[in-house]
Design a protein around this motif. Sequence first.
Motif, PDB file in Angstrom:
ATOM      1  N   SER A   1       0.823  -1.204   0.000  1.00  0.00           N
ATOM      2  CA  SER A   1       0.000   0.000   0.000  1.00  0.00           C
ATOM      3  C   SER A   1       0.863   1.262   0.000  1.00  0.00           C
ATOM      4  O   SER A   1       1.878   1.345   0.702  1.00  0.00           O
ATOM      5  CB  SER A   1      -0.925   0.023   1.216  1.00  0.00           C
ATOM      6  N   ASN A   2       0.432   2.234  -0.797  1.00  0.00           N
ATOM      7  CA  ASN A   2       1.071   3.539  -0.869  1.00  0.00           C
ATOM      8  C   ASN A   2      -0.023   4.599  -0.954  1.00  0.00           C
ATOM      9  O   ASN A   2      -1.127   4.326  -1.449  1.00  0.00           O
ATOM     10  CB  ASN A   2       1.956   3.663  -2.110  1.00  0.00           C
ATOM     11  N   THR A   3       0.274   5.802  -0.475  1.00  0.00           N
ATOM     12  CA  THR A   3      -0.668   6.904  -0.628  1.00  0.00           C
ATOM     13  C   THR A   3      -0.117   7.922  -1.611  1.00  0.00           C
ATOM     14  O   THR A   3       1.081   8.232  -1.611  1.00  0.00           O
ATOM     15  CB  THR A   3      -0.938   7.599   0.716  1.00  0.00           C
ATOM     16  N   LEU A   4      -0.992   8.434  -2.453  1.00  0.00           N
ATOM     17  CA  LEU A   4      -0.672   9.501  -3.400  1.00  0.00           C
ATOM     18  C   LEU A   4      -1.586  10.665  -3.072  1.00  0.00           C
ATOM     19  O   LEU A   4      -2.815  10.562  -3.174  1.00  0.00           O
ATOM     20  CB  LEU A   4      -0.903   9.038  -4.835  1.00  0.00           C
ATOM     21  N   THR A   5      -0.989  11.778  -2.662  1.00  0.00           N
ATOM     22  CA  THR A   5      -1.756  12.929  -2.210  1.00  0.00           C
ATOM     23  C   THR A   5      -1.543  14.106  -3.151  1.00  0.00           C
ATOM     24  O   THR A   5      -0.403  14.488  -3.436  1.00  0.00           O
ATOM     25  CB  THR A   5      -1.353  13.332  -0.780  1.00  0.00           C
ATOM     26  N   PHE A   6      -2.652  14.672  -3.641  1.00  0.00           N
ATOM     27  CA  PHE A   6      -2.634  15.810  -4.550  1.00  0.00           C
ATOM     28  C   PHE A   6      -3.080  17.057  -3.787  1.00  0.00           C
ATOM     29  O   PHE A   6      -4.151  17.057  -3.153  1.00  0.00           O
ATOM     30  CB  PHE A   6      -3.595  15.579  -5.720  1.00  0.00           C
ATOM     31  N   THR A   7      -2.277  18.128  -3.869  1.00  0.00           N
ATOM     32  CA  THR A   7      -2.626  19.390  -3.231  1.00  0.00           C
ATOM     33  C   THR A   7      -2.211  20.544  -4.135  1.00  0.00           C
ATOM     34  O   THR A   7      -1.449  20.368  -5.077  1.00  0.00           O
ATOM     35  CB  THR A   7      -1.911  19.560  -1.874  1.00  0.00           C
ATOM     36  N   ASN A   8      -2.735  21.705  -3.830  1.00  0.00           N
ATOM     37  CA  ASN A   8      -2.243  22.958  -4.403  1.00  0.00           C
ATOM     38  C   ASN A   8      -2.585  24.059  -3.412  1.00  0.00           C
ATOM     39  O   ASN A   8      -3.671  24.643  -3.455  1.00  0.00           O
ATOM     40  CB  ASN A   8      -2.860  23.250  -5.773  1.00  0.00           C
ATOM     41  N   PRO A   9      -1.677  24.356  -2.485  1.00  0.00           N
ATOM     42  CA  PRO A   9      -2.008  25.310  -1.422  1.00  0.00           C
ATOM     43  C   PRO A   9      -2.149  26.749  -1.896  1.00  0.00           C
ATOM     44  O   PRO A   9      -2.714  27.578  -1.177  1.00  0.00           O
ATOM     45  CB  PRO A   9      -0.830  25.167  -0.446  1.00  0.00           C
ATOM     46  N   THR A  10      -1.641  27.074  -3.096  1.00  0.00           N
ATOM     47  CA  THR A  10      -1.642  28.471  -3.538  1.00  0.00           C
ATOM     48  C   THR A  10      -2.598  28.760  -4.674  1.00  0.00           C
ATOM     49  O   THR A  10      -2.680  29.898  -5.145  1.00  0.00           O
ATOM     50  CB  THR A  10      -0.223  28.872  -3.980  1.00  0.00           C
ATOM     51  N   GLY A  11      -3.318  27.787  -5.164  1.00  0.00           N
ATOM     52  CA  GLY A  11      -4.237  28.005  -6.272  1.00  0.00           C
ATOM     53  C   GLY A  11      -5.088  26.790  -6.489  1.00  0.00           C
ATOM     54  O   GLY A  11      -5.208  25.926  -5.608  1.00  0.00           O
ATOM     55  N   LEU A  12      -5.678  26.686  -7.668  1.00  0.00           N
ATOM     56  CA  LEU A  12      -6.520  25.535  -7.986  1.00  0.00           C
ATOM     57  C   LEU A  12      -5.757  24.557  -8.864  1.00  0.00           C
ATOM     58  O   LEU A  12      -5.107  24.956  -9.840  1.00  0.00           O
ATOM     59  CB  LEU A  12      -7.792  25.980  -8.698  1.00  0.00           C
ATOM     60  N   ALA A  13      -5.829  23.299  -8.518  1.00  0.00           N
ATOM     61  CA  ALA A  13      -5.313  22.237  -9.374  1.00  0.00           C
ATOM     62  C   ALA A  13      -6.321  21.984 -10.499  1.00  0.00           C
ATOM     63  O   ALA A  13      -7.453  22.472 -10.469  1.00  0.00           O
ATOM     64  CB  ALA A  13      -5.095  20.966  -8.557  1.00  0.00           C
ATOM     65  N   PRO A  14      -5.940  21.204 -11.516  1.00  0.00           N
ATOM     66  CA  PRO A  14      -6.914  20.852 -12.552  1.00  0.00           C
ATOM     67  C   PRO A  14      -7.991  19.938 -11.985  1.00  0.00           C
ATOM     68  O   PRO A  14      -7.846  19.365 -10.905  1.00  0.00           O
ATOM     69  CB  PRO A  14      -6.061  20.132 -13.595  1.00  0.00           C
ATOM     70  N   ASP A  15      -9.091  19.810 -12.726  1.00  0.00           N
ATOM     71  CA  ASP A  15     -10.096  18.809 -12.386  1.00  0.00           C
ATOM     72  C   ASP A  15      -9.512  17.425 -12.658  1.00  0.00           C
ATOM     73  O   ASP A  15      -8.894  17.201 -13.708  1.00  0.00           O
ATOM     74  CB  ASP A  15     -11.363  19.016 -13.201  1.00  0.00           C
ATOM     75  N   LEU A  16      -9.726  16.488 -11.735  1.00  0.00           N
ATOM     76  CA  LEU A  16      -9.144  15.158 -11.845  1.00  0.00           C
ATOM     77  C   LEU A  16     -10.239  14.129 -12.102  1.00  0.00           C
ATOM     78  O   LEU A  16     -11.215  14.060 -11.354  1.00  0.00           O
ATOM     79  CB  LEU A  16      -8.379  14.796 -10.570  1.00  0.00           C
ATOM     80  N   ASP A  17     -10.042  13.327 -13.148  1.00  0.00           N
ATOM     81  CA  ASP A  17     -11.000  12.287 -13.510  1.00  0.00           C
ATOM     82  C   ASP A  17     -10.626  10.978 -12.830  1.00  0.00           C
ATOM     83  O   ASP A  17     -11.381  10.418 -12.041  1.00  0.00           O
ATOM     84  CB  ASP A  17     -11.018  12.140 -15.032  1.00  0.00           C
ATOM     85  N   LEU A  18      -9.445  10.490 -13.138  1.00  0.00           N
ATOM     86  CA  LEU A  18      -8.972   9.233 -12.573  1.00  0.00           C
ATOM     87  C   LEU A  18      -7.450   9.229 -12.635  1.00  0.00           C
ATOM     88  O   LEU A  18      -6.832  10.097 -13.255  1.00  0.00           O
ATOM     89  CB  LEU A  18      -9.551   8.027 -13.327  1.00  0.00           C
ATOM     90  N   ILE A  19      -6.850   8.229 -11.962  1.00  0.00           N
ATOM     91  CA  ILE A  19      -5.421   7.991 -12.104  1.00  0.00           C
ATOM     92  C   ILE A  19      -5.213   6.532 -12.495  1.00  0.00           C
ATOM     93  O   ILE A  19      -6.022   5.663 -12.158  1.00  0.00           O
ATOM     94  CB  ILE A  19      -4.636   8.321 -10.820  1.00  0.00           C
ATOM     95  N   ARG A  20      -4.149   6.300 -13.249  1.00  0.00           N
ATOM     96  CA  ARG A  20      -3.741   4.944 -13.593  1.00  0.00           C
ATOM     97  C   ARG A  20      -2.289   4.780 -13.173  1.00  0.00           C
ATOM     98  O   ARG A  20      -1.514   5.736 -13.163  1.00  0.00           O
ATOM     99  CB  ARG A  20      -3.883   4.680 -15.093  1.00  0.00           C
ATOM    100  N   LEU A  21      -1.897   3.554 -12.892  1.00  0.00           N
ATOM    101  CA  LEU A  21      -0.600   3.314 -12.296  1.00  0.00           C
ATOM    102  C   LEU A  21      -0.089   1.949 -12.710  1.00  0.00           C
ATOM    103  O   LEU A  21      -0.847   0.979 -12.739  1.00  0.00           O
ATOM    104  CB  LEU A  21      -0.738   3.382 -10.760  1.00  0.00           C
ATOM    105  N   ALA A  22       1.204   1.870 -13.036  1.00  0.00           N
ATOM    106  CA  ALA A  22       1.807   0.576 -13.346  1.00  0.00           C
ATOM    107  C   ALA A  22       3.321   0.705 -13.294  1.00  0.00           C
ATOM    108  O   ALA A  22       3.865   1.799 -13.502  1.00  0.00           O
ATOM    109  CB  ALA A  22       1.379   0.084 -14.730  1.00  0.00           C
ATOM    110  N   PRO A  23       4.027  -0.397 -13.006  1.00  0.00           N
ATOM    111  CA  PRO A  23       5.489  -0.346 -13.004  1.00  0.00           C
ATOM    112  C   PRO A  23       6.033  -0.170 -14.420  1.00  0.00           C
ATOM    113  O   PRO A  23       5.448  -0.672 -15.377  1.00  0.00           O
ATOM    114  CB  PRO A  23       5.900  -1.691 -12.410  1.00  0.00           C
ATOM    115  N   VAL A  24       7.154   0.540 -14.525  1.00  0.00           N
ATOM    116  CA  VAL A  24       7.766   0.750 -15.842  1.00  0.00           C
ATOM    117  C   VAL A  24       8.189  -0.582 -16.438  1.00  0.00           C
ATOM    118  O   VAL A  24       7.993  -0.831 -17.639  1.00  0.00           O
ATOM    119  CB  VAL A  24       8.965   1.715 -15.719  1.00  0.00           C
ATOM    120  N   ARG A  25       8.753  -1.447 -15.629  1.00  0.00           N
ATOM    121  CA  ARG A  25       9.158  -2.768 -16.112  1.00  0.00           C
ATOM    122  C   ARG A  25       7.948  -3.690 -16.094  1.00  0.00           C
ATOM    123  O   ARG A  25       7.353  -3.934 -15.047  1.00  0.00           O
ATOM    124  CB  ARG A  25      10.269  -3.340 -15.232  1.00  0.00           C
ATOM    125  N   GLY A  26       7.538  -4.188 -17.250  1.00  0.00           N
ATOM    126  CA  GLY A  26       6.355  -5.020 -17.338  1.00  0.00           C
ATOM    127  C   GLY A  26       6.609  -6.471 -17.010  1.00  0.00           C
ATOM    128  O   GLY A  26       7.741  -6.905 -16.882  1.00  0.00           O
TER     129      GLY A  26
END
Length: 838
Positions: free
Chosen positions: A813-838
Amino acid sequence: MSKTRALVTAAVVVALATVGLTPAASAEGPAGQAAQRITVDLGQPEGDIMYGANGALYALSDDGVPSDAILAPLKLSTITQKPEGGLQHPNGDALTVSESFFRNGGGDVYVMMQDIYEEWPYEDLGLADYLPKVDSITRQVSGHARSDDFVLVPFNEPDLIWYGLNASDPAQYARNRDRFLADWRTVYERIRAVDPDIRIAGPNESRYDRRFLPDFYAYARDHDVLPDVTTWHELSSSSLRDFQGNYDHYRALERQLGIGPLPINIDEYANRRDLSVPGQLVQWVSMFERNKVYADQAYWDMAGNLDGNVVQTNIPNGGWWFFRWYAAMTGETVRVTPPNPDTIDTLQGLATLDTERRQSHAVVGGSDGDADVVFRDVPAATFGSTVSVTVAEAGWSGYEGAHAAPRVLSRATARVATDGTVTVPLRGMDRMSAYRVVLTPAGSGTPDQPTVPWRAAHEAEDATITAGQIYTQGTVQNANGYATSGTRDVGSLNQPESRVAFDVSVPTTGAYDVDVYYGNQSGAPATQTVTVDGAAPTTVDYPSTLNWTYRGIRTVRLQLTAGDHTLTLAKGAGEVTLDRIVLTPAATPRAEYEATLADTTGNPRYDYGSSTGPGTGALVLGSGDSVIFDVFAPRDGYYTLTPRHTGGRLTLDAHGTTLTATPGQPLRVLLQAGNNRITATGSATVRSLDVTGAGDITGLATYQDTTATLAGQARITDNPHASGGSHIGWLGGPDTSARWTVQAPRAGRYLLFVHYANDERADSDHAYNADVISRTADISVNGGPARRATFRNSYSWSNFWSLAVPVTLERGSNTLTFTNPTGLAPDLDLIRLAPVRG
């Protein structure tokens, strides 16, 4: 009836079977007219290649826009940007973007000082208002660690703005001239008082001015205020005819006045119809490189896409590949004699000879029909008696259409004629394409013959149109119209009955990819229905583009039987314009990237003992040597990479992951859509890197917006165009975040694909620039230090693009945290994730 446009394909392959054997004078095109001849004289060197004409005005908008993988291969010599905090545009600040520019090998940053002002044309508040701004800008640039790599441009188009140096009345001209000369001296001396060594460029008129420049340079000489770099703009189609005369006039003026020679930067060049179009760009670049001047493409639309040559943040179009070819040329340029020198919209070219690498590169284009590329005085000491000839095409893919690695049209070997010539016939050229011809020594064996698929293009204006209108775009007379295939497109397809019916014919039964060249300024994704011979319709969706004529490509796969068909595109939701369609048989993408034509570090040896494989020899790597491949991926996903090498193991670096390959061993590697820089090292002989696949997403974990834990004002918002019908919005400000918990099957390097939308724009009404704004998000892994990612404008809050961010994860398990303390981040739909080495 729709008209099929013949495309350069098999005709080139057939012609190259006799390369060097068929006299050019006897070669005729299908209409019986003699082919044009463009001559490359390898015995007439012109000096080291400068890469001077690859610059761009507002090429970069932010650090990371465009991506490093897009910038690094181009060897950009110059960019022109606004002062830090300038009000003319919302982004493109010189000091900010210089970090990524220098990081990727960039040369000089020109600072357009008057872009500190907000209005266009600049508001004239007098010199008393401007001088404190000059002081501030100069101090900022002077304080930069690489201030020697900046050039200040104090005035922009003074013939049109503030001074009226284009006045037709002689007395008025004299008054305006004298006012400018006095102000030039004042500003020049003000800059020198802050930094005596910083370079200054000017006078920077909108055109080459034979009346004013003698007055300016005489005054500047006499008052010791000569610019360090001479600048002016070439912004008319007539520049393709007149630039050589302008350049010659200027150099003669220097000699007459006893000054210089000064470096020249044409810091704005070309029209909208030229940008993104390889066949147009070659005409401009060849004349600038021939004269060894620097030049920056003009900024007509938005910052951050290299003036129309980059799709999204990391995806090349045809224009990018042209500049990649330009950057791959090494050694000295040689004389190229086109059939019609200094003539608008004609066959032109540039060429180099590198005697150390034993290569000659020629890039030609700008004309339809047939041509013979004649290499003269081919040196036997460099090439021997037989050469390997490789021909490839970079086509026009629109401003927003992805372009895969340029198609290799033919590989062949040919004997050098007794008179020292090699003639390479090109048949059925497209004027919007550029063609690269590479000569290397021929070794034993025969090069692999590329598979050149059947293609057919059909112009929308030649099809059967119902409730639509034909528009003319991008002609010489309307040079600042956007590039369009055939200079016409079909728009106003906004009625319920609007449709365009194409008559097509395919040679065999099977699956075909239909590339639809379109524009969509409706503000949201639009649709059409496609039918074949009146059968059941299917829906085609078109993401937003910058405007109706800022061309993108949408690909539709259809099953067609051999023979004739009527393919109809009819109005659905929203509205689009149609330019053309291109049909090709569906196939798994495959490309061979030649090692001898790639970037290198160290001092590898070029071995041409064998012409097998890609035909251009092999690269022998030793200790400290590497070869860097620019690998195109049509979408995010896994691809098969197979290094074609001998002599032991080869180590590949992909997105921070090290992979070891033994000869012939395929590797499954995760790539991001667009360009990927793959570095190979090891004591091995490398012929090519072969890449296959369409982007397998097996193994990519997907996390929807609804699985994130939100804090602060971030919230889920409905959006029918998002993948799950909603997205995360309002992600910004203190104590606001979106956090995903993700699973990693093993520790190591991963690619995080963030699907986002952003259509923030400056609250301004600029005459012709879109003034789009990027947004940022800080991404933290497991609570560690945040990495800032920049998300370019996607033209619509309902256009969801993907940005790849490399991350290092622990197993489990890992956590991925998105922030922008000084403005607005883009709208986020989804994230995808995979190791570079298949």
